[in-house]
Write an enzyme that holds these catalytic residues in place. Structure first.
Site, short mmCIF file in Angstrom:
data_model
loop_
_atom_site.label_atom_id
_atom_site.label_comp_id
_atom_site.label_asym_id
_atom_site.label_seq_id
_atom_site.Cartn_x
_atom_site.Cartn_y
_atom_site.Cartn_z
N ARG B 12 0.84 -1.21 0.00
CA ARG B 12 0.00 0.00 0.00
C ARG B 12 0.88 1.26 0.00
O ARG B 12 1.08 1.90 -1.02
CB ARG B 12 -0.94 0.01 1.22
CG ARG B 12 -2.13 0.97 1.08
CD ARG B 12 -1.83 2.45 1.26
NE ARG B 12 -1.39 2.78 2.62
CZ ARG B 12 -1.09 4.01 3.00
NH1 ARG B 12 -1.18 5.03 2.15
NH2 ARG B 12 -0.66 4.23 4.22
N ASP B 13 1.45 1.58 1.13
CA ASP B 13 2.25 2.80 1.26
C ASP B 13 3.40 2.80 0.26
O ASP B 13 3.73 3.84 -0.33
CB ASP B 13 2.79 2.87 2.70
CG ASP B 13 3.42 4.21 3.02
OD1 ASP B 13 3.26 5.16 2.24
OD2 ASP B 13 4.10 4.31 4.06
N HIS B 209 6.49 4.39 12.57
CA HIS B 209 6.52 4.33 11.11
C HIS B 209 7.66 5.27 10.67
O HIS B 209 7.47 6.48 10.56
CB HIS B 209 5.16 4.80 10.58
CG HIS B 209 5.02 4.74 9.10
ND1 HIS B 209 4.23 3.79 8.46
CD2 HIS B 209 5.54 5.49 8.12
CE1 HIS B 209 4.29 3.99 7.16
NE2 HIS B 209 5.09 5.01 6.92
N HIS B 211 11.10 6.59 8.44
CA HIS B 211 11.69 6.69 7.10
C HIS B 211 13.21 6.80 7.22
O HIS B 211 13.72 7.41 8.15
CB HIS B 211 11.13 7.92 6.37
CG HIS B 211 9.75 7.69 5.83
ND1 HIS B 211 9.22 8.41 4.80
CD2 HIS B 211 8.79 6.80 6.18
CE1 HIS B 211 7.99 7.98 4.54
NE2 HIS B 211 7.70 7.01 5.36
N CYS B 242 7.26 9.38 0.37
CA CYS B 242 6.08 10.24 0.48
C CYS B 242 6.17 11.34 -0.56
O CYS B 242 7.00 12.23 -0.45
CB CYS B 242 5.96 10.83 1.88
SG CYS B 242 4.53 11.93 2.02
N ASN B 251 10.77 4.52 2.88
CA ASN B 251 10.31 3.85 4.09
C ASN B 251 11.45 3.01 4.63
O ASN B 251 12.31 2.56 3.88
CB ASN B 251 9.16 2.90 3.72
CG ASN B 251 7.83 3.61 3.61
OD1 ASN B 251 7.39 4.22 4.58
ND2 ASN B 251 7.20 3.54 2.45
#
Lengths: 303, 303
Positions: B12-13, B209, B211, B242, B251
């Protein structure tokens, strides 16, 4: 939080492990730029036979040009060079180099595979070099490699490293640079190791030489700082690695170290990171390859 | 040391932030492979309009195929999907998805620039979705973005994040995933932030979460673990980033997280890292690009 310092090892450890051979003029520019950007300590080369490591040939000639180099704020930097043995030390003493770096590994097999000598022979070499350095008022740092993992022997016990560090400190070395040669160390490994090492050495005599091979360099910097250490080796852009260790690549990048320490207000010298990345981009042109630093990548996007 | 778990957000991300659009069959293979490699939680897609994010179109169809997926040891994985609003939640409830991820950012400007809504509107949306989820026995995680830094507003105060976390916990969300959206956070930032956040939320409800934009993801994982957290989001190979945050990319790579946690004996599920990297290499072919994971690079060299 203690303020940290760092030794830029790109012009020696970095270039040595890169295939493209820079000219002496290019290496001089490299060091001159680093100093102009505010870097206060640079390892500039190696006193080995020119045919052995062509990347670092004619280091004596390079050193002869360094005296004039000053930071933009007029500060006099400190220059290190690598010295493999007594013969190299004799050559170093003919120059004005400020300090020398010597080598030994915690793993016997790594000593053998890396420089074809036993650990005992390497320790004896250090012992013989030390009085030469003291007499000439040069500093001595020892690169102690494979501190948690050896590519040939596997895991290295902290007790083994502690014993070697005690031995080196007793001999009178100014600084021991603990090298995670293969970039296998986790912060838990570093924590266990430093808990032992700091029983026999003051934090001020220990420098960490970390590799970002598996993305753990900054985690290990942070864990080292938590143990009171405040000195690190790094290489511009992450240049270099270790050709003798299979799968190993990537010194901790100076940009990545500086971004983090500057952000935390934990850096002694205030190198201009913006300016430094221009030197990194210049270096990429000289070596004909992209450098792996993550922070550099964010600057590259912006420019 | 607490054993850790992770949510694989690559499908997804990760894919959402990659230009190449995978087919539904490729996305299904991606999830099937991850599960076969032993990954227990996967965020598989998003219930948004197909034309808005073509990379994640037809997520309902994908979810309908997931029930049969089991790990090699016969375990049933948990599947998450992103839901932007009540309409998306209605669509999600027509499927058998196990849990949904919702969004809000600590920075008002980021809410606006990212999804063109105010923070208050986003919080209201979460409030409206929660009873729908509870009634249908679906879990709810909230992605709380820009936890230390916003690309538009700059530094974000820990007190601001604490207030939002308290609000979300009070509403009854199962989990808050704290996102260092731009990868600016240092371990010192994470330490200060968690010192505040853990006053209002149990460690078991907070996921990190992170990065790796500036090489600090694993340092921040380690600092989070020191505060008692044991749950992380990661993306296979470091896929994604992002697109709304200038200069942000990357990520935390699942391989890098797993190598470190496995080495420290701190991972709950024992994903076969060797096997997982084969899925990473497969994914590189599908997206037509190299993935940035450092651990993956060491495997690439060996193979």
């Amino acid at each position: 939080m203690k303020k940290c310092s760092f030794v830029e090892v790109g012009p020696r450890d970095g270039l040595q492990n890169h295939s493209r051979v820079l000219t002496l003029a290019e290496r001089e520019s490299f060091v001159r730029r680093l100093v102009a950007d505010g870097v206060l300590e640079v390892e500039v080369g190696s006193f080995v036979r020119d045919d052995r490591i062509p990347q670092l040939a004619q280091t004596a000639k390079l050193v002869s040009k360094l005296q004039k180099f000053k930071t933009s704020k007029g500060r006099q930097p400190f220059f290190w060079a690598f010295v493999p043995n007594v013969r190299g030390m004799e050559l170093a003493l003919e120059t004005a180099i400020d300090g020398v770096g010597l080598f030994v590994a915690a793993s016997e097999t790594f000593c053998n595979k890396n420089v074809n000598r036993t650990q005992a022979e390497l320790l004896l070499e250090i012992k013989n070099i030390l009085p030469m350095a003291k007499a000439a008022k040069r500093k001595v740092r020892v690169y102690l490699s494979t501190i948690t993992f050896c590519p040939y022997e596997g895991a290295v016990r902290p007790a083994k490293v502690k014993k070697l560090v005690r031995n080196l400190i007793d001999m009178g070395v100014d600084e021991v640079s603990l090298g995670d040669t293969t970039g296998h160390a986790t912060p838990l490994d570093i924590s266990k190791l430093l808990a032992e090492v700091l029983k026999v050495a003051p934090a001020g005599k220990i420098t960490m030489h970390l590799h970002d091979t598996r993305g753990l360099a900054m985690a290990n910097v942070w864990e080292s700082m938590r143990h009171g250490l405040n000195r690190f080796d790094s290489s511009l852009g992450g240049l270099g690695g270790c050709p003798y260790a299979p799968g190993a690549a990537g010194n901790l990048a100076t940009e990545d170290l500086l971004f983090a320490l500057n952000s935390m207000g934990a850096m002694k010298s205030t190198v201009d990171l913006n300016k430094l990345t221009k030197t990194s981009l210049w270096l990429e042109k000289q070596i004909g390859a992209k450098l792996p630093s993550k922070v550099l990548a964010t600057f590259r996007k912006q420019s």
